[in-house]
Design a protein around this motif. Structure first.
Motif, PDB file in Angstrom:
ATOM      1  N   PRO A  21       0.830  -1.214   0.000  1.00 43.76           N
ATOM      2  CA  PRO A  21       0.000   0.000   0.000  1.00 43.76           C
ATOM      3  C   PRO A  21       0.865   1.264   0.000  1.00 43.76           C
ATOM      4  CG  PRO A  21       0.063  -0.967   2.187  1.00 43.76           C
ATOM      5  CD  PRO A  21       0.798  -1.915   1.290  1.00 43.76           C
ATOM      6  N   ASP A  22       0.259   2.316  -0.467  1.00 40.00           N
ATOM      7  CA  ASP A  22       0.908   3.619  -0.496  1.00 40.00           C
ATOM      8  C   ASP A  22       0.841   4.231   0.914  1.00 40.00           C
ATOM      9  OD1 ASP A  22       1.974   5.943  -1.350  1.00 40.00           O
ATOM     10  OD2 ASP A  22       0.110   6.747  -2.192  1.00 40.00           O
ATOM     11  N   LEU A  23       1.921   4.823   1.353  1.00 38.65           N
ATOM     12  CA  LEU A  23       1.916   5.391   2.706  1.00 38.65           C
ATOM     13  C   LEU A  23       1.861   6.921   2.715  1.00 38.65           C
ATOM     14  CD1 LEU A  23       4.699   3.247   4.494  1.00 38.65           C
ATOM     15  CD2 LEU A  23       2.300   2.683   4.126  1.00 38.65           C
ATOM     16  N   PHE A  26      -0.268   9.325   4.889  1.00 41.00           N
ATOM     17  CA  PHE A  26      -0.046   9.455   6.333  1.00 41.00           C
ATOM     18  C   PHE A  26       0.985  10.537   6.677  1.00 41.00           C
ATOM     19  CE2 PHE A  26      -1.207   4.789   6.075  1.00 41.00           C
ATOM     20  CZ  PHE A  26      -2.474   4.962   6.604  1.00 41.00           C
ATOM     21  N   MET A 146       5.654   9.340  12.845  1.00 36.41           N
ATOM     22  CA  MET A 146       6.670   8.323  12.586  1.00 36.41           C
ATOM     23  C   MET A 146       6.911   8.157  11.087  1.00 36.41           C
ATOM     24  SD  MET A 146       7.886   7.243  15.416  1.00 36.41           S
ATOM     25  CE  MET A 146       8.576   5.592  15.292  1.00 36.41           C
ATOM     26  N   HIS A 147       5.881   8.420  10.294  1.00 34.82           N
ATOM     27  CA  HIS A 147       6.055   8.315   8.830  1.00 34.82           C
ATOM     28  C   HIS A 147       7.054   9.363   8.358  1.00 34.82           C
ATOM     29  CE1 HIS A 147       2.582   5.740   9.034  1.00 34.82           C
ATOM     30  NE2 HIS A 147       1.898   6.709   9.606  1.00 34.82           N
TER      31      HIS A 147
ATOM     32  N   TRP B  46      -6.874   6.102  12.254  1.00 37.49           N
ATOM     33  CA  TRP B  46      -6.620   4.798  12.894  1.00 37.49           C
ATOM     34  C   TRP B  46      -7.039   3.618  12.025  1.00 37.49           C
ATOM     35  CZ3 TRP B  46      -3.746   3.009  16.706  1.00 37.49           C
ATOM     36  CH2 TRP B  46      -4.003   1.736  17.210  1.00 37.49           C
ATOM     37  N   GLU B  47      -8.263   3.669  11.509  1.00 35.53           N
ATOM     38  CA  GLU B  47      -8.762   2.514  10.753  1.00 35.53           C
ATOM     39  C   GLU B  47      -7.988   2.327   9.440  1.00 35.53           C
ATOM     40  OE1 GLU B  47     -10.618   0.402  12.221  1.00 35.53           O
ATOM     41  OE2 GLU B  47     -11.170   1.664  13.921  1.00 35.53           O
ATOM     42  N   GLU B  48      -7.569   3.438   8.828  1.00 33.81           N
ATOM     43  CA  GLU B  48      -6.753   3.321   7.606  1.00 33.81           C
ATOM     44  C   GLU B  48      -5.375   2.737   7.926  1.00 33.81           C
ATOM     45  OE1 GLU B  48      -8.300   7.442   7.059  1.00 33.81           O
ATOM     46  OE2 GLU B  48      -9.310   5.772   8.040  1.00 33.81           O
ATOM     47  N   LEU B  49      -4.871   3.105   9.096  1.00 39.71           N
ATOM     48  CA  LEU B  49      -3.577   2.547   9.520  1.00 39.71           C
ATOM     49  C   LEU B  49      -3.670   1.031   9.676  1.00 39.71           C
ATOM     50  CD1 LEU B  49      -1.886   4.653  12.365  1.00 39.71           C
ATOM     51  CD2 LEU B  49      -0.865   3.954  10.200  1.00 39.71           C
ATOM     52  N   ARG B  50      -4.752   0.577  10.299  1.00 45.14           N
ATOM     53  CA  ARG B  50      -4.951  -0.873  10.471  1.00 45.14           C
ATOM     54  C   ARG B  50      -5.026  -1.563   9.110  1.00 45.14           C
ATOM     55  NH1 ARG B  50     -10.123  -2.102  12.691  1.00 45.14           N
ATOM     56  NH2 ARG B  50      -9.396  -4.188  13.171  1.00 45.14           N
ATOM     57  N   THR B  52      -3.817  -0.522   6.305  1.00 44.89           N
ATOM     58  CA  THR B  52      -2.510  -0.459   5.659  1.00 44.89           C
ATOM     59  C   THR B  52      -1.569  -1.519   6.240  1.00 44.89           C
ATOM     60  OG1 THR B  52      -2.830   1.896   5.287  1.00 44.89           O
ATOM     61  CG2 THR B  52      -0.566   1.094   5.156  1.00 44.89           C
ATOM     62  N   VAL B 252       4.416   2.511  10.193  1.00 44.80           N
ATOM     63  CA  VAL B 252       3.042   2.023  10.366  1.00 44.80           C
ATOM     64  C   VAL B 252       2.944   1.126  11.606  1.00 44.80           C
ATOM     65  CG1 VAL B 252       1.210   0.628   9.326  1.00 44.80           C
ATOM     66  CG2 VAL B 252       2.609   2.146   7.884  1.00 44.80           C
TER      67      VAL B 252
ATOM     68  N   LEU C 147     -14.098   0.272  17.147  1.00 43.15           N
ATOM     69  CA  LEU C 147     -13.693   0.986  15.940  1.00 43.15           C
ATOM     70  C   LEU C 147     -13.693   2.496  16.143  1.00 43.15           C
ATOM     71  CD1 LEU C 147     -15.563  -0.978  13.108  1.00 43.15           C
ATOM     72  CD2 LEU C 147     -13.310  -1.420  14.104  1.00 43.15           C
ATOM     73  N   VAL C 148     -12.752   3.140  15.461  1.00 42.34           N
ATOM     74  CA  VAL C 148     -12.722   4.593  15.441  1.00 42.34           C
ATOM     75  C   VAL C 148     -13.640   5.017  14.287  1.00 42.34           C
ATOM     76  CG1 VAL C 148     -11.257   6.631  15.166  1.00 42.34           C
ATOM     77  CG2 VAL C 148     -10.394   4.634  16.394  1.00 42.34           C
TER      78      VAL C 148
END
Lengths: 197, 458, 244
Positions: A21-23, A26, A146-147, B46-50, B52, B252, C147-148
């Motif tokens: 995935p693309d980061l 973030f 952190m990114h 948060w949910e996008e991080l999970r 990813t 991540v 969930l958020v």
């Protein structure tokens, strides 16, 4: 050789390739907020002093620490008269260090972590074995996430060892009571440095 | 499912003999779940991080062969020596040989669930080598001669008074002192001596980066660093699934790990070990122990995405009320229940049933493992492979016959409200467990079907 | 709109009043409801126990009974989820797919299909919602606390339309009650402890009634409440929405 059999089994069993995935969504470049960083370090049990010159370090240390017998300062300008010849040995020579004052390359606002590498501290165990740790980090070197840290500042490793340190060492293993000072440094002081014009 | 040891249900029943203690255990872990919620809500993405993280791990599963080779090559370039172990036994032998080469009889180890899974400590003890666990919680359970009950909070089941007793006995602290601050300071002193004396240190690995050949180890206490940086030989033991592709992916995972585990923004130390310090040996032991087999099970391979945060345990209403030891496996809780049957399906046939399939575990998982779906699927596999109890199978067949035939269902129901009598009957242990602490609904005069026939005639 | 009413086995046998309330509510809202005689069970008790391979008979019966409806509605989130996830029949896959796509739990049928925005119901009591897991986390009847994500609740949306009803807040909004199908007997100790803890949360927050979308959970909670000689009662949401 287990190596070959393991690799063969993996090759045989692994699923089809899926793209990484693309980061980049973030990333929050250029939005590192020193005030936010300070707040997080404090919630982690650290203390933060904003300084305009390294000469402010000595009086702050005199004010906030007692019983300092052996202090290691990575730069002479941090604390004139600190211990010398501390680098020689396998690390055990640092067993009696009370305070180490070291530079941090940058800090991360979202979690209060500071990046420190072997290049600066010379002896890897120093920031851990010292009873108390102080880190000097420039306010301009506070990143947002952190990114940003990994994609802007430490894309490649530049030394054999690097560590993010966020707060003093701690444990909550006994009934979830938070106790500062497990095996590493018992306290963390951050000198957040903004050079006076 | 007939074993030497008790099954989860019975071990959980033992745990429930002391209700106030169950309440305490439940509340403590729920508090951690709440801390996790609070900090997750502070991250809008948060949910996008999970998602990813889950996708990065999926990429890892699909390219594990190449990533392992890349990691090995880079690690060797960095000066590390890489070993491969097909199973727990080979892992233990490799470690033993390294220790024997050094001639050490006592050494320090920081937290590594892999070495728990391989039962390294007892193996080394048999060979005259004493391992000193240095994570405070792990040291406590080690002194108590117990396994950890939680992967992140190894002695979460222990009261401070019990820990005070242990320390009094083993470390000579004053009897009756159960102050966590005091006990932690005592452990610090005791373990500092061990760090200084130890010439070899074993650590676990949280993430191993294929691109750079480095390993990241996360602790709050600093014990991994104290051990590894003072040792002449650093042995890092890791499951092959710990690989991640590139350094930037650490961004991540380090954002998710501690937040999911304990509700902290990050662990105090996230140490990146790339090359050994001057004069030091760095050994990396890559362990399969069933992981390549799990990789081939389409329904279960996602379990290899796990980053060992323990969030699924903290949220699990069953774990909180049955305790980690009731899972009789190195890794307890929902994730343990989907990993264990891959190691030994017969031995751990009870674990996928130790769940209500409520699904909370899957929702907190930072890499979105479909834990509760896998629990359901393991139940099917375990039954098909013949590991279900005969009495249960007989009950299920009887239930099926009735439910597949409307006529039979009607008669059985009419005779005595059959359904809830059949459920308990499949346990067949001489008593009906429903009634132990519950009443049954009073049977109504007529079923809905009968009522409908009378009241809505065609 | 032709609605097939699916009344799960334990409701049929033990809680016919829930089936009656569901039917009457749907009829009041103008649906053409038929209860196909001869229906039994969705097969979940067996499947969740690891015996999904035995459920062909149940699946075939289910398809035969429900293939000709526009919608299938049941007062049980758990059974509906099982059908949605697992209903397959060799040679009748098209019909099975139709059912999987058109089966609804009662509350979501009311909010999403009928788009009910007012109800002539009255229930002047303090009520706690027991958010059953399969309906919530499986069907998405309400937002999950893990969930958020923005909160919502279809059962709450409906209960808010009931005159005089006061919803209580819980300490743990969506913790499992411990029923869990055969879990309730195989893991009796933990199952009951979970149930007791759920009840305590409702009782401590002043509930006179505990309601929910799954009678199985409510049966378990009622069993414990009765053993405790508690005055707190359980009611399926259909019974409250249908009360005058």
């Amino acid at each position: 050789m287990s190596r070959e059999s393991i690799l063969a089994a993996i090759k045989n069993n692994q699923p089809d390739h899926q793209a990484l995935p693309d980061l980049h969504t973030f990333r929050r470049p250029n939005t590192g907020d020193p005030a936010a960083f300070k707040k997080v370090v404090e919630t982690l049990g650290g203390q933060v002093f904003e300084i305009g010159s390294y000469t402010e370090i000595q009086p702050l240390i005199a004010e906030h620490y007692t019983d300092l017998n052996k202090v290691v300062a990575i730069q002479d300008s941090y604390l004139p008269g600190a211990a010398t010849q501390w680098e020689t040995g396998d690390g055990r020579q640092l067993e009696d260090v009370d305070l180490a004052i070291i530079p941090g390359q940058f800090g991360v606002a979202e979690n209060g972590a500071i990046w420190i590498t072997e290049n600066e501290v010379k002896v890897r165990v120093l920031p851990f074995i010292t009873q108390h740790l102080a880190v000097v980090v420039a306010a301009k070197d506070i990143l947002a996430t952190m990114h940003d840290a990994y994609e802007e500042r430490i894309v490649r490793p530049e030394s054999g060892f690097g560590v993010f340190i966020a707060g003093p060492s701690k444990t909550a293993d006994i009934e979830q009571s938070l106790v500062l000072g497990a095996h590493g440094a018992k306290s963390l002081t951050v000198f957040l440095y903004t050079p006076k014009p | 499912m007939e074993h030497q040891h008790k099954e989860h249900a019975l071990l959980a029943e033992d745990f429930n003999a002391n209700e106030p203690r169950v309440n305490w255990h439940d509340e403590t872990l729920w508090w951690i779940r709440q801390k996790r919620d609070k900090i997750a809500w502070s991250i809008p993405e948060w949910e996008e991080l999970r998602e990813t993280a889950s996708r990065i791990k999926h990429n890892v599963l699909g390219n594990l062969h190449d990533y392992l080779l890349e990691f090995e090559r880079k690690a060797q370039e960095n000066g590390a020596i890489v070993h491969w172990a097909a199973n727990a036994d080979e892992h233990n032998k490799i470690v033993l040989q390294l220790l024997q080469e050094q001639g050490v009889k006592r050494m320090v180890k920081s937290k590594s669930m892999l070495t728990e899974e391989c039962h390294l400590n007892p193996y080394l003890a048999e060979h005259g080598i004493e391992v000193v666990d240095t994570d405070l919680g792990e040291r406590i359970v080690q002194l108590a001669k117990e396994p950890p009950s939680h992967i992140v909070l190894p002695c979460i089941h222990k009261k401070k008074e019990e820990i005070g007793e242990l320390f009094h006995e083993h470390l000579g602290t004053p009897a009756g002192n159960a102050d966590p601050k005091f006990l932690t300071a005592a452990a610090r002193q005791h373990l500092r001596k061990e760090f200084i004396q130890s010439r070899v240190a074993i650590t676990g690995v949280n993430f191993a980066v294929a691109e750079t050949g480095e390993m990241v180890v996360c602790t709050n206490e600093g014990n991994a660093d104290m051990g590894a940086h003072l040792a002449d030989v650093h042995i890092a033991c890791m499951g092959i699934e710990k690989i991640i592709p590139q350094r930037k992916h650490l961004g991540v995972f380090l954002r998710l790990l501690a937040r999911s585990a304990t509700g902290q923004p990050i662990t105090t130390y996230s140490s990146h070990f790339r090359s050994p310090k001057a004069g030091q040996q760095l050994h990396i032991v890559l362990v399969d122990n069933g992981r390549s087999r799990q990789l081939g099970r389409e329904d279960f391979r996602n379990s290899l995405k796990c980053i060992r945060c323990g969030a699924c345990m903290n949220t699990c209403p069953v774990y909180r009320r049955s305790g980690g030891h009731s899972y009789h496996n190195a890794i307890a809780g929902p994730i343990g229940a989907i990993l264990a049957p891959n190691l030994d399906m017969k031995e751990y046939a009870d674990l996928p049933f130790a769940s209500t399939l409520c699904g909370s575990c899957s929702n907190v998982c930072p890499v979105k493992i479909d834990i509760h779906q896998q629990l359901y699927k393991w139940r099917q596999v375990i039954t098909q492979e013949g590991h279900a109890k005969k009495t249960k199978a007989a009950g299920m067949h009887a239930m099926n016959i009735v439910l597949s035939k409307p006529g039979l269902y009607k008669t059985a129901g009419g005779v005595g409200r059959w359904v809830m009598r059949t459920f308990p009957a499949v346990v067949n242990n001489g008593m009906n467990p429903w009634f132990k602490q519950r009443e049954m609904p009073a049977p109504p005069k007529q079923s809905f079907a009968d009522w409908y026939k009378k009241n809505r005639p065609e | 709109m032709k609605v097939g009413l699916f009344i799960p086995c334990y409701i049929d046998q033990f809680y016919p009043q829930v089936g009656i309330a569901t039917l009457s509510l749907l009829e009041k809202l103008g649906c053409d409801v038929v209860y196909p005689q001869g229906q039994t069970c969705c097969g979940q008790p067996m499947a969740n126990s690891g015996f999904e391979h035995l459920t062909h008979g149940c699946n075939e019966l289910f398809v035969n009974h429900f293939e000709n409806f526009d919608y299938i509605v049941a007062p049980s989130g758990s059974c509906v989820l099982h059908i949605k996830d697992h209903l397959h029949v060799d040679g009748k896959e098209q019909a099975a797919t139709h059912i999987r796509q058109r089966i609804y739990e009662l509350a979501e049928f009311l909010t999403d299909v009928l788009k009910v925005d007012n109800l002539k119901a009255k229930f002047p009591h303090k009520v706690g919602i027991h958010q059953a897991c399969h309906g919530q986390r499986g069907l998405g009847l309400a937002q999950m606390s893990e969930l958020v994500a923005a909160p919502f609740s279809k059962p709450q949306q409906l209960l808010n339309m009931v005159e005089g009803l006061e919803l209580i807040e819980l300490k743990r909004s969506d913790e499992c009650c411990g029923f869990g199908g055969t879990f309730c007997v195989f893991e009796e100790a933990v199952s009951v402890k979970m149930g007791k803890d759920r009840i305590a949360d409702h009782v401590n927050n002043g509930a006179e009634y505990i309601t929910g979308n799954d009678v199985s959970c409510l049966m378990h909670l009622e069993g414990i409440l009765r053993r405790q000689n508690s005055n707190v009662k359980v009611l399926h949401i259909a019974e409250i929405l249908n009360s005058i």
